[in-house]
Design an enzyme around this catalytic site. Structure first.
Site, PDB file in Angstrom:
ATOM      1  CG  ASP A 139      -0.941 -69.852   1.256  1.00 56.05           C
ATOM      2  OD1 ASP A 139      -1.121 -70.224   0.401  1.00 56.05           O
ATOM      3  OD2 ASP A 139       0.126 -69.395   1.682  1.00 56.05           O
ATOM      4  N   GLY A 140       1.011 -72.072   3.558  1.00 56.40           N
ATOM      5  CA  GLY A 140       2.099 -72.026   4.511  1.00 56.40           C
ATOM      6  C   GLY A 140       2.636 -70.422   4.252  1.00 56.40           C
ATOM      7  CG  ASP A 157       7.340 -83.074   2.846  1.00 56.35           C
ATOM      8  OD1 ASP A 157       7.411 -83.172   1.651  1.00 56.35           O
ATOM      9  OD2 ASP A 157       6.905 -84.017   3.864  1.00 56.35           O
ATOM     10  CG  ASP A 160       6.968 -81.016  -8.706  1.00 57.68           C
ATOM     11  OD1 ASP A 160       7.961 -81.121  -7.739  1.00 57.68           O
ATOM     12  OD2 ASP A 160       6.619 -81.939  -9.319  1.00 57.68           O
TER      13      ASP A 160
END
Lengths: 286, 521
Positions: A139-140, A157, A160
Site C-alpha cells: 500500500d503506497g 501514477d 481514480d
C-alpha cells in the site's frame, strides 16, 4: 455477420466511450480489482482496471511523457525516485532513460497488474529488469509513512479516487509524501480531468489538498484521447523548484532524448490553463 | 463488458469499485447460503425470505404505508431506491407481526436466540434503549432497587424513571493514567449486594464505550447467589458472541438478559437491536414480551427487522472469520499508532484483573494527552482536516470503532492522518483532569424527582436541594447528578472544576448548565 463485441467505458452517468474489441487477452479479478486487457482496431491493446481505461498502446506515450519528463526537466539532479502505482510499467520505462537516477522504489499494490502487463503489454512494461528498480508490492500510503527526507521525486501514477487508489488522493497521504521528500523534492501526480463534474470535483479537491501541504503547486495538462473528455491534468507540487522559472530547456535538450509528445516548448505551454480550469482549481482554495 | 444498450442508474463498474475491498469481498448479490452451508439451520433467513416473496408476488397494496411501494413518493424513492421502498411494508399475514409473532418473525427470533446461545430473543426496532427498558421494567416493580455502575447509559436512568425503580450505584473505578471510567469490581458488587440484599437485579456495562469489561462471570455468580437477576447492557458487545478472542458474552457468562445493539458493531440498520433472554428467565418470556409491547411501536419497520435477520445469518455463518479480521485490523492499527510516538493506543496490557478485567480488542481507544492535544481536538482535526469521522473524543482519548465494514486501506488513512496531526499540531504534554468519584446520595427515586414540582435555581444556589434532572460530564462520561440525588458542595465543586478544565457538560434543560431544576421543598 458475427455479432460485434464493444467495450463501453463509463465517463459519466450518461456518457460512454465505445471501442470495438477484436480479442480479449485477460479478464480476471485480482485481490484488489478487475483487470482486463483486450485488443481494439483503433487503440491497439487496452488495459482496464475495474472497467476504466488505464492505457492504450496507441496513446500511452502521452501520459507517460508528461508525468515523467516535466519534473525531470525541472529538478537539476534526481537520484532517488519513489513511484507509487504505475504497475503497467510506462512511467518506470521513462524514468529509466535518465542515467543519473540511482534508485527507483516502485510501490504497486497489485502484483497481478505487473504480471499481466509484462506478459501482454511488453512495450510498456519494458524496464522491469532495470537494476535500479526496487519493486515493492504494498500500500503506497503505508510505504511512504515510513520514509523521511529520502526522495528527490515522488510520482503518483494511480487509478481514480474510488477503489484501491483512494488513499492516494488524501491530505494525509500528501502530508506523508511531503515528509518523505528531500528539502528540494518534487511530487507529480495524476490529477484527474477538469471536464465531467464528478472528475472535476476530484481535481478541485486534489489541488486544494496539495496547496494545503506544499508551498508551490502548479497544474499542467495534456490531451489524452482515450481518457474521459480527452483533457487530463497533472499536479506539480514542489518544496523549492518552480516548474517554469527553474526549468532549463537547454539542459534537457542536451540529453538528446526523443519523446513523441513532450518537448521543451510544450513544457512552458502545458502550464497555461483554460479559464474554466483555473476557476475550478482556485474555487477550492482560500 | 459488452454494450448493454441501456443506461443504468449506477454504472456497474463504479458500484464494483465501491464494493471492492470490503471485508467480505462479495459482489452485489446475496450468496446461496443454504448451498454453501448445507444442513446448517442458520443458513436460513425466514423473515428476509418472506419479505422477498411478498415483493415478487407484486401484491396490490390497499393497506398502509400510504406511499404504496414507493409510487406515492417519487422523491423518497429516488433517494432510497425502489428496492428499498417495495419492502417498506406493514404487518400482514405473509410477514407476521412483531407485537405477537407467530410465523416468520418468530422463526427469525428463534434463529437469533440460537445464534447468540440464548434461551430466547426478541427483535427490537426502537433501538437498544428499548431493550434496556425491557430488561429493567420487566425486572423491577415500583420501588425496587437496581444495583448498577455509575457510568451507565442515559437510557438506564430513563428506564428507572419509567419503572419507578431505585438506583444503587457502584463506583466504577477510574483509570488514573487514561482518565476513563472502568467496570465494576466484584468486591464492590459483593459489598453492595450485602448492603442491599433486597435489590432485584445487577446491571453491567459489557463493555463500556471505551471497551472496558468487568468480570461478568464472577458478578453473575455473586448476583445469582443473592437471588438477583443480571442484566447486561451489551450495546457495544455484539461481536463478543462470535469470537473466542474477545471477552465472554453475556449469555455465555450466564446473564439473565442482554441488550445487544446489532447495528453498532454487527452491521444491521441503525435502530435495530436484540433483547436476549438467558435460561434464568426463559419461563418469563411471555411477561417480558408484554412489557416490551407497552412502549413498542405497532408499525415495526420491516427494513429494520429484515436487517436483523440478514445480519444474524451472516454473523452466525461467518462471524468468526469476520471478527478475526476486525481484531487483526485493530491490533495492526494499535501497533502502528504506538510506533508513531506520543499516542497510546491501549489494549490488554491495561487490564488489572479487577474493575478493568478484560478489554474489547475491536475498540481502537487512543490516549492523546502526551501529544498535548485533547482527544476531542484530535477528533475534530481528523474530521475537519482529513475527512475522517471517529466515534467520539473526550479530554484524554478518542475512540475509533473498527467493525465489519472496515478495510485495510482506511486503517492506513487513519494512521497516516495521526502522523500528520502529531507533526503539525502536536504540543507539549499537559496534565489530565483528575477524576474523583463523588458518591451520589440518592434521596428519592428518579421517578419521584422527575415528576415532582421543581424550582429553577442557579447551580451555586442549589446546594442541599434534590436534583430533578441529570448532569453528565464528558470526560469522564459519568453522570454527576441524576434525578433524585442530593446536590452537595462536593458535586458543585466537581462540576465547576470539570467546567474549568474544559469538560463538556450536558443533561440540563439549560444548555450552559448554569441553572438546575431542583425538587420544590
Amino acid at each position: 455477420m458475427a455479432k460485434e463485441l464493444w467495450f463501453a467505458e463509463y465517463h459519466d452517468d450518461n456518457t460512454r466511450l465505445g471501442m470495438r474489441v477484436t480479442r480479449e487477452l485477460v479478464a480476471m479479478q485480482s485481490e484488489f480489482q478487475a483487470i482486463e486487457i483486450f485488443e481494439t482496431p483503433t487503440f491497439g491493446r487496452v488495459l482496464t482496471l475495474d472497467g476504466l481505461v488505464m492505457l492504450t498502446e496507441k496513446d500511452e506515450f502521452i501520459y507517460h511523457d508528461m508525468i515523467i519528463h516535466v519534473p525531470m526537466a525541472v529538478h537539476p539532479k534526481v537520484q532517488n525516485v519513489l513511484l507509487i502505482g504505475g504497475g503497467d510499467g510506462g512511467s518506470l520505462r521513462e524514468l529509466c532513460r535518465y542515467p543519473e537516477i540511482e534508485q527507483i522504489d516502485m510501490v504497486e499494490i497489485d502484483s497481478e497488474v505487473v504480471n499481466q502487463c509484462r506478459r501482454f503489454l511488453p512495450q510498456v512494461a519494458a524496464a522491469y529488469d532495470d537494476p535500479r528498480l526496487n519493486l515493492i508490492f504494498a500500500d503506497g500510503l503505508k510505504f511512504v509513512r515510513h520514509n523521511t527526507d529520502k526522495y528527490d521525486l515522488i510520482v503518483i501514477d494511480s487509478t481514480d479516487p474510488f477503489g484501491p487508489g483512494e488513499s492516494l488522493f488524501t491530505k494525509e497521504f500528501y502530508g506523508n509524501c511531503h515528509r518523505a521528500l528531500r528539502a528540494d523534492g518534487i511530487l507529480v501526480n495524476q490529477h484527474e480531468s477538469p471536464y465531467y463534474p464528478a472528475d472535476a470535483e476530484e481535481a478541485r479537491l486534489i489541488y486544494q489538498r496539495l496547496t494545503a501541504t506544499f508551498p508551490l503547486v502548479r497544474v499542467y495538462q495534456a490531451h489524452i484521447p482515450c481518457y474521459p473528455s480527452g483533457h487530463w491534468l497533472f499536479g506539480f507540487a514542489s518544496k523549492r523548484w518552480d516548474p517554469l522559472q527553474d526549468f532549463d530547456a537547454e539542459r534537457w535538450n542536451a540529453r538528446g532524448l526523443y519523446t513523441r509528445y513532450y518537448n521543451t516548448d510544450l513544457h512552458t505551454g502545458c502550464f497555461q490553463l483554460p479559464t474554466y480550469v483555473k476557476e475550478l482549481l482556485e474555487s477550492g482554495v482560500e | 463488458m459488452t454494450e448493454s444498450g441501456k443506461a443504468r442508474p449506477v454504472p456497474p463498474e463504479r458500484l464494483r469499485r465501491i464494493l471492492n475491498g470490503t471485508l467480505l469481498g462479495q459482489g452485489n448479490e446475496i450468496p446461496d447460503y443454504e448451498a454453501l452451508f448445507p444442513g446448517n439451520p442458520q443458513a436460513k433467513a425466514p423473515l428476509y425470505e418472506a419479505v422477498s416473496l411478498y415483493r415478487s408476488k407484486r401484491i396490490v397494496p390497499f393497506d398502509v404505508p400510504g406511499h404504496k411501494q414507493g409510487r406515492g413518493n417519487p422523491d423518497l424513492r429516488a433517494f432510497l431506491g425502489e428496492d428499498c421502498l417495495t419492502v417498506d411494508v406493514n404487518s400482514m399475514k405473509m410477514v407476521d407481526n412483531l407485537i405477537h409473532p407467530t410465523s416468520v418473525i418468530r422463526e427469525a427470533e428463534v434463529l437469533a436466540a440460537q445464534a447468540f446461545r440464548a434461551a430466547d430473543a426478541f427483535f427490537m426496532v426502537n433501538g437498544t434503549s428499548s431493550a434496556i427498558q425491557g430488561m429493567i421494567m420487566s425486572s423491577l416493580n415500583p420501588g425496587d432497587e437496581l444495583i448498577l455502575p455509575r457510568n451507565v447509559h442515559r437510557s438506564v436512568i430513563n428506564s428507572l424513571i419509567l419503572a419507578r425503580g431505585t438506583p444503587v450505584y457502584v463506583n466504577p473505578g477510574v483509570h488514573t493514567g487514561l482518565g476513563i471510567p472502568l467496570g465494576m469490581s466484584p468486591a464492590e458488587v459483593a459489598q453492595t449486594i450485602r448492603e442491599h440484599p433486597r435489590a432485584k437485579a445487577v446491571l453491567v456495562n459489557h463493555p463500556t464505550y471505551y471497551g472496558v469489561c468487568s468480570n461478568l462471570k464472577e458478578i453473575t455468580r455473586l448476583a445469582h447467589e443473592a437471588g438477583m437477576r443480571v442484566l447486561v447492557d451489551e450495546a457495544h458487545g455484539t461481536h463478543f458472541h462470535f469470537s473466542p478472542d474477545l471477552p465472554v458474552s453475556a449469555m455465555e457468562a450466564g446473564a439473565d438478559m442482554a441488550a445487544v445493539s446489532l447495528h453498532k458493531t454487527g452491521g444491521s440498520l441503525t435502530q435495530s437491536s436484540l433483547l436476549l433472554l438467558g435460561e434464568g428467565v426463559r419461563s418469563d418470556a411471555g411477561y417480558i414480551r408484554q412489557i416490551v409491547n407497552l412502549s413498542q411501536t405497532t408499525s415495526a419497520s420491516y427494513l429494520l427487522m429484515v436487517s436483523l435477520d440478514l445480519t444474524r445469518r451472516l454473523l452466525a455463518l461467518k462471524g468468526r472469520e469476520i471478527y478475526d479480521r476486525v481484531i487483526k485490523l485493530a491490533n495492526y492499527a494499535r501497533s502502528e499508532i504506538n510506533q508513531i510516538g506520543g499516542y497510546d493506543a491501549f489494549s490488554n496490557e491495561k487490564t488489572d484483573g479487577d474493575a478493568f478485567y478484560e478489554f474489547d480488542l475491536t475498540k481502537l481507544s487512543v490516549h492523546t494527552r502526551s501529544i498535548g492535544l485533547a482527544g476531542i481536538e484530535v477528533h475534530d482535526l481528523l474530521r475537519d482536516e482529513y475527512d475522517i469521522q471517529v466515534e467520539f473524543g473526550d479530554l484524554g482519548n478518542f475512540l475509533a470503532i473498527i467493525s465489519v465494514g472496515d478495510r485495510a486501506v482506511v486503517i492506513e488513512r487513519l494512521i497516516a492522518a495521526l502522523v500528520e496531526i502529531l507533526e503539525r499540531y502536536g504540543k507539549e504534554p499537559s496534565g489530565l483532569l483528575a477524576n474523583e468519584y463523588v458518591k451520589p446520595i440518592v434521596e428519592m427515586t428518579p421517578a419521584e424527582a422527575f415528576y415532582a414540582k421543581t424550582d429553577l435555581l442557579p447551580l451555586l444556589a442549589a446546594e442541599g436541594r434534590i436534583a430533578a434532572e441529570s448532569i453528565m460530564c464528558y470526560p469522564p462520561g459519568i453522570p454527576i447528578l441524576a434525578p433524585g440525588e442530593k446536590v452537595t458542595k462536593d458535586v458543585i465543586d466537581y462540576i465547576e472544576y470539570a467546567r474549568a478544565k474544559g469538560s463538556l457538560l450536558t443533561g440540563t434543560e439549560d444548555d450552559k448548565v448554569e441553572y438546575l431544576h431542583v425538587v420544590r421543598l
